[in-house]
Each structure stands twice: as structure tokens, then as C-alpha cells.
Design a protein around this motif. Structure first.
Motif, PDB file in Angstrom:
ATOM      1  N   THR A 101      42.400  39.927  42.285  1.00 45.39           N
ATOM      2  CA  THR A 101      43.496  39.342  43.009  1.00 45.39           C
ATOM      3  C   THR A 101      43.622  39.814  44.317  1.00 45.39           C
ATOM      4  OG1 THR A 101      44.935  39.424  41.007  1.00 45.39           O
ATOM      5  CG2 THR A 101      46.008  39.419  42.999  1.00 45.39           C
ATOM      6  N   LYS A 102      43.342  41.019  44.889  1.00 45.87           N
ATOM      7  CA  LYS A 102      43.239  41.279  46.263  1.00 45.87           C
ATOM      8  C   LYS A 102      42.221  40.540  47.095  1.00 45.87           C
ATOM      9  CE  LYS A 102      45.531  45.924  45.647  1.00 45.87           C
ATOM     10  NZ  LYS A 102      45.115  47.221  45.729  1.00 45.87           N
ATOM     11  N   MET A 103      41.064  40.450  46.305  1.00 46.49           N
ATOM     12  CA  MET A 103      39.882  39.795  46.992  1.00 46.49           C
ATOM     13  C   MET A 103      40.361  38.182  47.486  1.00 46.49           C
ATOM     14  SD  MET A 103      36.826  41.270  44.681  1.00 46.49           S
ATOM     15  CE  MET A 103      35.439  40.043  45.015  1.00 46.49           C
ATOM     16  N   GLN A 104      41.271  37.542  46.730  1.00 44.71           N
ATOM     17  CA  GLN A 104      41.790  36.084  47.077  1.00 44.71           C
ATOM     18  C   GLN A 104      42.420  36.259  48.220  1.00 44.71           C
ATOM     19  OE1 GLN A 104      44.522  34.843  44.084  1.00 44.71           O
ATOM     20  NE2 GLN A 104      43.190  35.624  42.186  1.00 44.71           N
ATOM     21  N   MET A 121      30.528  40.603  43.191  1.00 41.19           N
ATOM     22  CA  MET A 121      30.658  41.468  42.228  1.00 41.19           C
ATOM     23  C   MET A 121      32.295  42.056  42.234  1.00 41.19           C
ATOM     24  SD  MET A 121      29.103  45.350  41.430  1.00 41.19           S
ATOM     25  CE  MET A 121      27.293  44.770  40.803  1.00 41.19           C
ATOM     26  N   ALA A 122      32.603  41.852  40.981  1.00 42.08           N
ATOM     27  CA  ALA A 122      34.473  42.268  40.912  1.00 42.08           C
ATOM     28  C   ALA A 122      34.601  42.387  39.480  1.00 42.08           C
ATOM     29  CB  ALA A 122      35.106  40.885  41.371  1.00 42.08           C
ATOM     30  N   GLY A 123      35.725  43.270  39.345  1.00 41.02           N
ATOM     31  CA  GLY A 123      36.328  43.433  38.010  1.00 41.02           C
ATOM     32  C   GLY A 123      36.582  44.925  37.593  1.00 41.02           C
ATOM     33  N   VAL A 124      35.772  45.803  38.173  1.00 38.47           N
ATOM     34  CA  VAL A 124      35.761  47.235  37.695  1.00 38.47           C
ATOM     35  C   VAL A 124      37.071  47.911  37.953  1.00 38.47           C
ATOM     36  CG1 VAL A 124      34.772  48.347  39.751  1.00 38.47           C
ATOM     37  CG2 VAL A 124      34.534  49.339  37.423  1.00 38.47           C
ATOM     38  N   ARG A 140      41.606  35.160  36.583  1.00 37.05           N
ATOM     39  CA  ARG A 140      41.863  35.724  37.758  1.00 37.05           C
ATOM     40  C   ARG A 140      40.658  35.380  38.481  1.00 37.05           C
ATOM     41  NH1 ARG A 140      45.202  41.513  36.555  1.00 37.05           N
ATOM     42  NH2 ARG A 140      47.046  40.528  35.834  1.00 37.05           N
ATOM     43  N   TYR A 141      39.524  35.691  38.050  1.00 40.30           N
ATOM     44  CA  TYR A 141      38.317  35.318  38.688  1.00 40.30           C
ATOM     45  C   TYR A 141      37.901  34.006  38.862  1.00 40.30           C
ATOM     46  CZ  TYR A 141      33.609  37.570  39.220  1.00 40.30           C
ATOM     47  OH  TYR A 141      32.330  38.039  39.977  1.00 40.30           O
ATOM     48  N   GLU A 142      38.478  33.177  37.584  1.00 39.08           N
ATOM     49  CA  GLU A 142      38.491  31.801  38.074  1.00 39.08           C
ATOM     50  C   GLU A 142      39.185  31.149  39.131  1.00 39.08           C
ATOM     51  OE1 GLU A 142      37.754  29.497  33.888  1.00 39.08           O
ATOM     52  OE2 GLU A 142      39.560  30.434  33.889  1.00 39.08           O
ATOM     53  N   VAL A 143      40.362  31.826  39.354  1.00 36.14           N
ATOM     54  CA  VAL A 143      41.344  31.310  40.578  1.00 36.14           C
ATOM     55  C   VAL A 143      40.254  31.761  41.871  1.00 36.14           C
ATOM     56  CG1 VAL A 143      43.342  31.801  41.963  1.00 36.14           C
ATOM     57  CG2 VAL A 143      43.507  31.667  39.321  1.00 36.14           C
ATOM     58  N   LEU A 144      39.797  32.909  42.036  1.00 35.39           N
ATOM     59  CA  LEU A 144      38.988  33.421  43.046  1.00 35.39           C
ATOM     60  C   LEU A 144      37.873  32.349  43.224  1.00 35.39           C
ATOM     61  CD1 LEU A 144      38.488  35.627  45.130  1.00 35.39           C
ATOM     62  CD2 LEU A 144      36.933  36.837  43.273  1.00 35.39           C
ATOM     63  N   GLU A 188      30.192  34.013  30.431  1.00 33.33           N
ATOM     64  CA  GLU A 188      30.330  32.616  29.576  1.00 33.33           C
ATOM     65  C   GLU A 188      31.074  31.900  30.562  1.00 33.33           C
ATOM     66  OE1 GLU A 188      33.104  31.220  26.044  1.00 33.33           O
ATOM     67  OE2 GLU A 188      32.663  33.471  26.118  1.00 33.33           O
ATOM     68  N   MET A 189      32.109  32.420  31.518  1.00 31.15           N
ATOM     69  CA  MET A 189      32.673  31.414  32.334  1.00 31.15           C
ATOM     70  C   MET A 189      31.770  30.889  33.380  1.00 31.15           C
ATOM     71  SD  MET A 189      35.259  32.807  35.414  1.00 31.15           S
ATOM     72  CE  MET A 189      33.795  33.594  36.101  1.00 31.15           C
ATOM     73  N   ALA A 190      30.895  31.822  33.923  1.00 26.78           N
ATOM     74  CA  ALA A 190      29.983  31.162  34.827  1.00 26.78           C
ATOM     75  C   ALA A 190      29.117  30.332  34.388  1.00 26.78           C
ATOM     76  CB  ALA A 190      29.049  32.730  35.515  1.00 26.78           C
TER      77      ALA A 190
END
Length: 239
Positions: A101-104, A121-124, A140-144, A188-190
Motif C-alpha cells: 500500500t505504501k508503495m502505491q 519485490m513486495a509483500g514481506v 493490494r498488489y493488483e492495485v499497485l 498465479e496473479m502474475a
């Protein structure tokens, strides 16, 4: 009896007032949303990050045409990929403590340096003490990704898996089981979006754990440990 009849409703009313006041303070401070988003029951509020705005402005004034941007948290920030790809212009946009979210709030930095490719690279940090549904993190990754594509429609995007951790060194706030599950969902999303997913987890994992000789504290890499990362992505950097 009379006092008891008065005291009980008075205590109830007092407790209600205190609860209302406490709820008001939580709401005005934003902690209600933070608690709900931590549990996966609400989307986190994305406020303007003025530090990010200033950083973006500085990057724009540098007038950089980069070949590759690395975008992520402290694990990305600790890298020096320019040393491995000396003939290219590399920009490292890793920021310690960043969540998806902050990366957005920092997507504008990417367009400010005009890259041809971006490695994410994100998520940890999203997994740290996370109690909710991992699919919320993927959403959230999809939004980014959508914001990156809108801001930089011609950039080639590569998604890198989350690295393993060493819980003996770090503690149990993040588990490799959750990392593996989230990596599977991100992959899977990618694939659904036609984005190349690069599995770096298996590159570093020994028996499912980050070896002590590769990490400073159970999560962050030693400088020399980035070499295998650079070798793994080299075909995509130059391809």
C-alpha cells in the motif's frame, strides 16, 4: 435498593460514554482503519506521502532516462545492482519498511526516471504479524500493478518472489509457510496478467530456510548474497 437501582444505569451510561469517546478517538486518529486493515477487514487508507512527493520531484529534476528500476522495500534498497549491470542505468527505489500500500504512494517515482523495465519485490512487510486472508495482500498488489501500468504504460514489468527468512535469527513474526503461500498466489496473479514471475525463493532457500551465511538478521541479505539474484534476473534485464 434505591441506590442500587440508580447506580447500575449510571454505570451503564458511563461505560457507553467512555466507549463512544474511545471509538471517536480511534476513528479520528485513523487507528480503527489500521486495525481493520491489519485483520484484512478493510482497505488501508492511502494518504499523501509528502516525502515521496519531494523525492519524486527531485528525481524529475535529475532528468534521468533509466534502463531498469528496482522497486521494493529494504531488501531491494540493500542491493547494488548497478555493480552487476555496469553498462546500464539502474535506479534503486527500495525503501525500508515499505508495504504494498505504501508503495502505491511512490509510483510517480518510477515514471520520473523513465525506465524501460521494472523489477518489483513486495509483500514481506505485509506479512509481518498479518492475521487476515492472504488474498487481501494479492488484491493490494493488483492495485499497485494497475497504478504502475497507468503511470508507465510502456514499461516492462517483472514480479520477483518474496525471499525466504530465517526464523531462528529473526523470530516467528513471519513464517516461510506464509511466504510460500503468498508467493504462490502472487505467481498465479502474475500469470493471469501475462507478467513474468521470477522465483527467487528457491534460489536462496536451503531446506525451506534462508541460510545464516546469506543473511545479516534473518531477512536482509549480505552484500555478496545479491550476486545470485543478479545472475538469476540477468536474462530478463538484457532480454
Amino acid at each position: 435498593m434505591a441506590w442500587g437501582g440508580i447506580l447500575l444505569p449510571l454505570l451503564v451510561i458511563t461505560n457507553i460514554v467512555w466507549l463512544c469517546a474511545f471509538g471517536f478517538l480511534l476513528h479520528t486518529s485513523g487507528y480503527d482503519n489500521k486495525i481493520l486493515s491489519h485483520l484484512g477487514l478493510a482497505e488501508p487508507t492511502v494518504s499523501t506521502d509528502w516525502t515521496a512527493v519531494s523525492w519524486e520531484s527531485c528525481l524529475e529534476k535529475l532528468d534521468i532516462d533509466s534502463d531498469v528500476v528496482f522497486f521494493g522495500d529494504s531488501i531491494t534498497r540493500g542491493s547494488s545492482f548497478q555493480d552487476y549491470f555496469e553498462d546500464l542505468t539502474i535506479v534503486n527505489l527500495g525503501l525500508t519498511g515499505d508495504t504494498i500500500t505504501k508503495m502505491q504512494t511512490r509510483v510517480g517515482m518510477i515514471s520520473a526516471v523513465n525506465p524501460e523495465k521494472i523489477f518489483i519485490m513486495a509483500g514481506v512487510n505485509d506479512l509481518n504479524n498479518y492475521q487476515g486472508d492472504l488474498n487481501v495482500i494479492v488484491e493490494r498488489y493488483e492495485v499497485l500493478l494497475a497504478e504502475i501500468k497507468e503511470e508507465c504504460p510502456n514499461v516492462e514489468i517483472y514480479i520477483q518472489s518474496i525471499l525466504p527468512v530465517n526464523t531462528d535469527m529473526r523470530g516467528n513474526s513471519i513464517s516461510n509457510e506464509n511466504i510460500c503461500e503468498l508467493n504462490g498466489l502472487i505467481k498465479e496473479m502474475a500469470e493471469q496478467k501475462g507478467i513474468i514471475f521470477i522465483d527467487l525463493y528457491e534460489l536462496y532457500a536451503v531446506d525451506g530456510v534462508m541460510p545464516e551465511e546469506l543473511t545479516k538478521d534473518g531477512i536482509h541479505l549480505y552484500d555478496e548474497a545479491y550476486e545470485r539474484w543478479a545472475e538469476a534476473i540477468s536474462e530478463y534485464v538484457y532480454g
